[in-house]
Design a protein around this motif. Structure first.
Motif, PDB file in Angstrom:
ATOM      1  N   UNK A  19       0.853  -1.182   0.000  1.00 19.36           N
ATOM      2  CA  UNK A  19       0.000   0.000   0.000  1.00 19.36           C
ATOM      3  C   UNK A  19       0.892   1.236   0.000  1.00 19.36           C
ATOM      4  N   UNK A  20       0.361   2.311  -0.549  1.00 18.88           N
ATOM      5  CA  UNK A  20       1.097   3.565  -0.622  1.00 18.88           C
ATOM      6  C   UNK A  20       0.184   4.672  -0.126  1.00 18.88           C
ATOM      7  N   UNK A  21       0.737   5.549   0.667  1.00 19.14           N
ATOM      8  CA  UNK A  21      -0.034   6.681   1.147  1.00 19.14           C
ATOM      9  C   UNK A  21       0.883   7.752   1.675  1.00 19.14           C
ATOM     10  N   UNK A  22       0.350   8.910   1.923  1.00 15.94           N
ATOM     11  CA  UNK A  22       1.191  10.003   2.391  1.00 15.94           C
ATOM     12  C   UNK A  22       1.698   9.771   3.802  1.00 15.94           C
ATOM     13  N   UNK A  23       0.938   9.085   4.621  1.00 11.97           N
ATOM     14  CA  UNK A  23       1.349   8.875   6.009  1.00 11.97           C
ATOM     15  C   UNK A  23       2.171   7.605   6.182  1.00 11.97           C
ATOM     16  N   UNK A  24       1.912   6.594   5.382  1.00  7.81           N
ATOM     17  CA  UNK A  24       2.595   5.311   5.610  1.00  7.81           C
ATOM     18  C   UNK A  24       3.697   5.035   4.603  1.00  7.81           C
ATOM     19  N   UNK A  25       3.895   5.924   3.611  1.00 11.40           N
ATOM     20  CA  UNK A  25       4.878   5.719   2.564  1.00 11.40           C
ATOM     21  C   UNK A  25       4.539   4.429   1.831  1.00 11.40           C
ATOM     22  N   UNK A  49       8.581  -4.584  -5.413  1.00  8.03           N
ATOM     23  CA  UNK A  49       8.128  -3.686  -4.346  1.00  8.03           C
ATOM     24  C   UNK A  49       9.311  -3.075  -3.593  1.00  8.03           C
ATOM     25  N   UNK A  50      10.309  -3.880  -3.264  1.00 14.45           N
ATOM     26  CA  UNK A  50      11.457  -3.335  -2.526  1.00 14.45           C
ATOM     27  C   UNK A  50      12.278  -2.397  -3.408  1.00 14.45           C
ATOM     28  N   UNK A  51      12.378  -2.689  -4.701  1.00 15.70           N
ATOM     29  CA  UNK A  51      13.098  -1.799  -5.618  1.00 15.70           C
ATOM     30  C   UNK A  51      12.364  -0.461  -5.743  1.00 15.70           C
ATOM     31  N   UNK A  52      11.043  -0.510  -5.868  1.00 11.83           N
ATOM     32  CA  UNK A  52      10.254   0.707  -5.978  1.00 11.83           C
ATOM     33  C   UNK A  52      10.329   1.520  -4.690  1.00 11.83           C
ATOM     34  N   UNK A  53      10.269   0.830  -3.557  1.00  8.90           N
ATOM     35  CA  UNK A  53      10.364   1.520  -2.267  1.00  8.90           C
ATOM     36  C   UNK A  53      11.699   2.249  -2.131  1.00  8.90           C
ATOM     37  N   UNK A  54      12.799   1.573  -2.491  1.00  8.31           N
ATOM     38  CA  UNK A  54      14.122   2.198  -2.408  1.00  8.31           C
ATOM     39  C   UNK A  54      14.215   3.385  -3.359  1.00  8.31           C
ATOM     40  N   UNK A  55      13.719   3.230  -4.580  1.00  6.41           N
ATOM     41  CA  UNK A  55      13.768   4.308  -5.557  1.00  6.41           C
ATOM     42  C   UNK A  55      12.989   5.521  -5.059  1.00  6.41           C
ATOM     43  N   UNK A  56      11.784   5.303  -4.542  1.00  5.96           N
ATOM     44  CA  UNK A  56      10.971   6.399  -4.023  1.00  5.96           C
ATOM     45  C   UNK A  56      11.631   7.049  -2.808  1.00  5.96           C
ATOM     46  N   UNK A  57      12.223   6.239  -1.942  1.00  9.69           N
ATOM     47  CA  UNK A  57      12.907   6.767  -0.767  1.00  9.69           C
ATOM     48  C   UNK A  57      14.089   7.624  -1.180  1.00  9.69           C
ATOM     49  N   UNK A  58      14.867   7.154  -2.158  1.00  9.04           N
ATOM     50  CA  UNK A  58      16.021   7.914  -2.631  1.00  9.04           C
ATOM     51  C   UNK A  58      15.597   9.259  -3.223  1.00  9.04           C
TER      52      UNK A  58
END
Length: 75
Positions: A19-25, A49-58
C-alpha cells in the motif's frame, strides 16, 4: 480493486502486495481480510516492491535527482 486482488489470489497469480499513502509511505501487505475471505500474501518473492520503495525513498530524501520534486534547503 479488492475484487481484482481476490481474483488474482484465486488464480494463483498474486505474488506480492503493498500500500502507498502520504502517512505510511510504502508498506508491504501480508494479510487481507475481505468479508469471510482471508488472503495470506507471501512477501519478498519478487523484487519489484522493494526496488520501488528504495527508488521512491532515494527521491524523497534527495539521494537521486529527479524532475518530480524540488529540493528545499533548510536554513
Amino acid at each position: 480493486t479488492v475484487s481484482d486482488l481476490v481474483e488474482a489470489y484465486n488464480r494463483g497469480s498474486l505474488v506480492d502486495a503493498f500500500v502507498v499513502g502520504t502517512a505510511c509511505f510504502m508498506q508491504p501487505v501480508g494479510h487481507v481480510q475481505y468479508g469471510d475471505i482471508e488472503i495470506a500474501i507471501s512477501q519478498g518473492k519478487v523484487p519489484h516492491a522493494s526496488m520501488l520503495r528504495k527508488w521512491m525513498r532515494d527521491i524523497m530524501f534527495g539521494d537521486e535527482e529527479n524532475t518530480w520534486a524540488d529540493e528545499v534547503t533548510e536554513e
